[in-house]
Motif scaffolding. Structure first.
Motif, PDB file in Angstrom:
ATOM      1  N   ASP A   1      24.748  19.373  36.490  1.00 43.84           N
ATOM      2  CA  ASP A   1      26.121  19.788  36.298  1.00 43.84           C
ATOM      3  C   ASP A   1      26.854  19.743  37.641  1.00 43.84           C
ATOM      4  O   ASP A   1      26.390  20.297  38.644  1.00 43.84           O
ATOM      5  CB  ASP A   1      26.132  21.199  35.702  1.00 43.84           C
ATOM      6  CG  ASP A   1      27.507  21.789  35.631  1.00 43.84           C
ATOM      7  OD1 ASP A   1      27.856  22.554  36.554  1.00 43.84           O
ATOM      8  OD2 ASP A   1      28.230  21.487  34.663  1.00 43.84           O
ATOM      9  N   HIS A   2      28.003  19.082  37.652  1.00 47.12           N
ATOM     10  CA  HIS A   2      28.764  18.861  38.887  1.00 47.12           C
ATOM     11  C   HIS A   2      29.099  20.171  39.616  1.00 47.12           C
ATOM     12  O   HIS A   2      28.872  20.297  40.818  1.00 47.12           O
ATOM     13  CB  HIS A   2      30.033  18.081  38.545  1.00 47.12           C
ATOM     14  CG  HIS A   2      30.843  17.675  39.720  1.00 47.12           C
ATOM     15  ND1 HIS A   2      30.439  16.684  40.577  1.00 47.12           N
ATOM     16  CD2 HIS A   2      32.032  18.136  40.194  1.00 47.12           C
ATOM     17  CE1 HIS A   2      31.355  16.550  41.536  1.00 47.12           C
ATOM     18  NE2 HIS A   2      32.317  17.412  41.317  1.00 47.12           N
ATOM     19  N   ALA A   3      29.634  21.143  38.903  1.00 47.23           N
ATOM     20  CA  ALA A   3      30.017  22.421  39.524  1.00 47.23           C
ATOM     21  C   ALA A   3      28.801  23.154  40.065  1.00 47.23           C
ATOM     22  O   ALA A   3      28.855  23.759  41.143  1.00 47.23           O
ATOM     23  CB  ALA A   3      30.774  23.290  38.518  1.00 47.23           C
ATOM     24  N   THR A   4      27.691  23.103  39.342  1.00 51.88           N
ATOM     25  CA  THR A   4      26.467  23.762  39.780  1.00 51.88           C
ATOM     26  C   THR A   4      25.930  23.103  41.047  1.00 51.88           C
ATOM     27  O   THR A   4      25.548  23.789  42.005  1.00 51.88           O
ATOM     28  CB  THR A   4      25.412  23.721  38.659  1.00 51.88           C
ATOM     29  OG1 THR A   4      25.938  24.432  37.528  1.00 51.88           O
ATOM     30  CG2 THR A   4      24.110  24.345  39.087  1.00 51.88           C
TER      31      THR A   4
ATOM     32  N   GLY B   1      28.750  26.786  35.685  1.00 48.93           N
ATOM     33  CA  GLY B   1      29.268  26.264  36.942  1.00 48.93           C
ATOM     34  C   GLY B   1      29.981  27.281  37.819  1.00 48.93           C
ATOM     35  O   GLY B   1      30.433  26.944  38.899  1.00 48.93           O
TER      36      GLY B   1
END
Length: 194
Positions: free
Chosen positions: A3-6, A173
């Motif tokens: 996941d990008h935000a994570t 995220g």
């Protein structure tokens, strides 16, 4: 964990220009992000053939190694930061690898599914093992050897004389700092040797 935000939340814990070792690096996405956006260098360690190939395609230096065999190939303090993102729960001897992480790195970052997250607690109260986005497998086909909680890791870190520099949960995220043991699906710890 892709996941990008994570990935960005974890990347913020890694100082710019760091030499990084990513244990169980998967397809190399996090190390690639650290190289491109934070000027880091280093290696990924991965066992699965398809992930090793994905790392090579990304231009991430990767060593194919079974982490249960240890990190004897690396000297003490070889890296600024050692990452174990969604790795600890898959290892036969998680405590030994945690000590190895502290040995080869000046600091470490660990992230794992938090079994104490409230939906997991609710599933157990209903008599079932949880199946969630963070724990997506049935009890009989999970690659996880063990489950742990935010609080469990605090105890383990203290027992191994690790000083926690930062700790928080991640949910969708977002960082969760208030009651992360109950409110976050992922536990994240940044630590160094005491």
């Amino acid at each position: 964990m892709s996941d990008h935000a994570t990935m960005h939340a974890i990347a913020r814990l890694v100082p710019e220009g760091s030499r990084v070792l990513d244990l169980g690096c998967g397809d190399g996405a996090l190390l690639d992000l650290l190289q491109r956006e934070r000027g880091c260098s280093g290696y990924g360690i991965e066992l699965a053939d398809e992930n090793v190939l994905a790392c090579v395609r990304r231009g991430v230096d990767v060593i194919q190694l079974n982490l249960d065999e240890g990190l004897a190939m690396f000297a003490d303090n070889s890296f600024d930061v050692v990452l174990q993102i969604d790795t600890l729960q898959h290892l036969r001897n998680a405590e030994v690898m945690l000590r190895e992480t502290a040995r080869v790195g000046r600091s470490g970052v660990v992230a794992f599914p938090n079994f104490a997250h409230w939906p997991n607690r609710l599933a157990v109260l209903r008599g079932r093992m949880p199946v969630t986005r963070r724990l997506p497998y049935q009890w009989y086909d999970t690659p996880n050897i063990r489950v742990g909680t935010f609080k469990d890791f605090e105890v383990l870190a203290h027992r191994n004389r690790l000083r926690v520099l930062d700790a928080f949960g991640l949910q969708d995220g977002r960082e969760v700092r208030w009651l992360p043991n109950a409110r976050a699906g992922t536990a994240v710890f940044h630590f160094e040797r005491d």
